[in-house]
Design a protein around this motif. Structure first.
Motif, PDB file in Angstrom:
ATOM      1  N   LEU A 230       0.968  -1.305  -0.017  1.00 39.79           N
ATOM      2  CA  LEU A 230       0.168   0.325   0.143  1.00 39.79           C
ATOM      3  C   LEU A 230       0.761   1.489   0.240  1.00 39.79           C
ATOM      4  O   LEU A 230       1.960   1.249   0.997  1.00 39.79           O
ATOM      5  N   ARG A 231       0.397   2.383  -0.708  1.00 45.32           N
ATOM      6  CA  ARG A 231       1.378   3.346  -0.941  1.00 45.32           C
ATOM      7  C   ARG A 231       0.040   4.098  -0.186  1.00 45.32           C
ATOM      8  O   ARG A 231      -0.753   4.989  -0.393  1.00 45.32           O
ATOM      9  N   LEU A 232       0.462   4.681   1.126  1.00 41.64           N
ATOM     10  CA  LEU A 232       0.061   6.218   1.535  1.00 41.64           C
ATOM     11  C   LEU A 232       0.239   7.335   1.441  1.00 41.64           C
ATOM     12  O   LEU A 232       1.682   7.975   1.716  1.00 41.64           O
ATOM     13  N   THR A 233      -0.658   8.706   1.080  1.00 35.63           N
ATOM     14  CA  THR A 233      -0.384   9.999   0.757  1.00 35.63           C
ATOM     15  C   THR A 233      -0.928  10.582   1.845  1.00 35.63           C
ATOM     16  O   THR A 233      -2.507  10.725   2.046  1.00 35.63           O
ATOM     17  N   TYR A 234      -0.446  11.412   2.333  1.00 31.29           N
ATOM     18  CA  TYR A 234      -0.812  12.847   3.067  1.00 31.29           C
ATOM     19  C   TYR A 234      -0.040  14.195   2.312  1.00 31.29           C
ATOM     20  O   TYR A 234       1.614  13.656   2.916  1.00 31.29           O
ATOM     21  N   ARG A 235      -0.812  15.477   1.800  1.00 31.79           N
ATOM     22  CA  ARG A 235      -0.047  15.981   2.163  1.00 31.79           C
ATOM     23  C   ARG A 235       1.306  16.381   1.707  1.00 31.79           C
ATOM     24  O   ARG A 235       2.289  16.926   1.453  1.00 31.79           O
ATOM     25  N   ASN A 236       0.920  15.505   0.648  1.00 33.46           N
ATOM     26  CA  ASN A 236       2.066  15.759  -0.708  1.00 33.46           C
ATOM     27  C   ASN A 236       2.856  14.171  -0.800  1.00 33.46           C
ATOM     28  O   ASN A 236       4.635  14.224  -0.786  1.00 33.46           O
ATOM     29  N   CYS A 237       3.162  13.745   0.690  1.00 36.79           N
ATOM     30  CA  CYS A 237       4.139  12.874   0.932  1.00 36.79           C
ATOM     31  C   CYS A 237       3.832  11.294   0.968  1.00 36.79           C
ATOM     32  O   CYS A 237       3.032  11.034   1.633  1.00 36.79           O
TER      33      CYS A 237
END
Length: 254
Positions: free
Chosen positions: A179-186
């Protein structure tokens, strides 16, 4: 590895001897479960450990079951806020590893209105591995909200978080997802080990697939610097005596 193998053989020998004992004997596996249940009931009735935060009016709806809540002294606190409505509460508890560190976080399967809290926790504690020991649906009832896209082409969005599934591989009794988790472009990549053959209100009949999954888990993370997140539909299922927690707490794959 030699020491780990010796610990594993010792655990299996102990389990086999306990299974061979008559169910009425005090040292059988059924007896251990009974004692654990009685102890849990006593703790709850006598209020040996405080659960004040979980019982606050604003937090009650965040608990899947009203009688399965984290103790105040072991609960996981959230400090990452994504909106004004966020609080520090999530139905999750720390579990110590063999070295005494906070090696694991046991939590309930996310509810529709706690999905963002679950992802906040995953992000804040920099979780690399999630172990899921339940199906999304069991006995015709939803037991856990899905927090990843069902197709690799899709994206799962939950407020400030987005989740991609970069890969999914079947290992028989369990699935391995990247899985790839993204938050605020990170973005961060994490592994989810989903044991799909865990029966509702029970434990698997065979140990080898669990050992395979735990071995893979330790291949992805062989240290306790950050906790491994473990969840089923309710964190109460992850208790001593349950095969998975027994093996995890021994840390024999470390």
């Amino acid at each position: 590895m030699e020491q780990q193998a010796w610990i594993l053989r010792s655990i299996l020998t102990q389990l086999e001897s306990q299974e061979a004992v008559d169910e009425g004997a005090p040292n059988c596996i059924a007896g251990e479960f009974a004692r654990l249940k009685n102890q849990s009931t006593k703790y709850r009735i006598d209020k040996v450990f405080s659960t004040k935060t979980a019982e606050k009016q604003e937090n009650i709806k965040k608990n899947r079951y009203k009688d399965i809540v984290p103790f105040d002294h072991t609960r996981v606190k959230l400090t990452l806020t994504t909106s004004k409505k966020d609080s520090d509460y999530i139905n999750a508890s720390y579990i110590k590893g063999v070295s005494g560190s906070r090696a694991y976080i046991a939590t309930q399967g996310p509810l529709p209105h706690t999905l963002v809290d679950f992802l906040r926790m995953i992000w804040e504690y920099n979780i690399n591995v999630i172990v899921m020991s339940c199906r999304e649906f069991e006995m015709g009832k939803k037991k856990c909200e899905v927090y990843w896209p069902q197709n690799q082409q899709d994206t799962f969005v939950c407020e400030a978080f987005t989740v991609h599934c970069d890969s999914e591989e079947s290992k028989g009794d369990y699935l391995t997802r990247t899985l790839r988790l993204t938050y605020r472009n990170c973005s961060r990549t994490l592994k989810q080990l989903h044991y799909v053959n865990w029966p509702d209100h029970g434990v698997p009949d065979t140990i080898p697939p669990i050992l395979d999954m735990l071995h893979e888990m330790r291949c992805y993370q062989a240290h306790d610097d950050i906790p491994i997140c473990i969840h089923c539909r309710s964190e109460a299922l992850l208790v001593p005596g349950n095969v998975t927690h027994c093996l995890l707490s021994k840390d024999f794959f470390f």
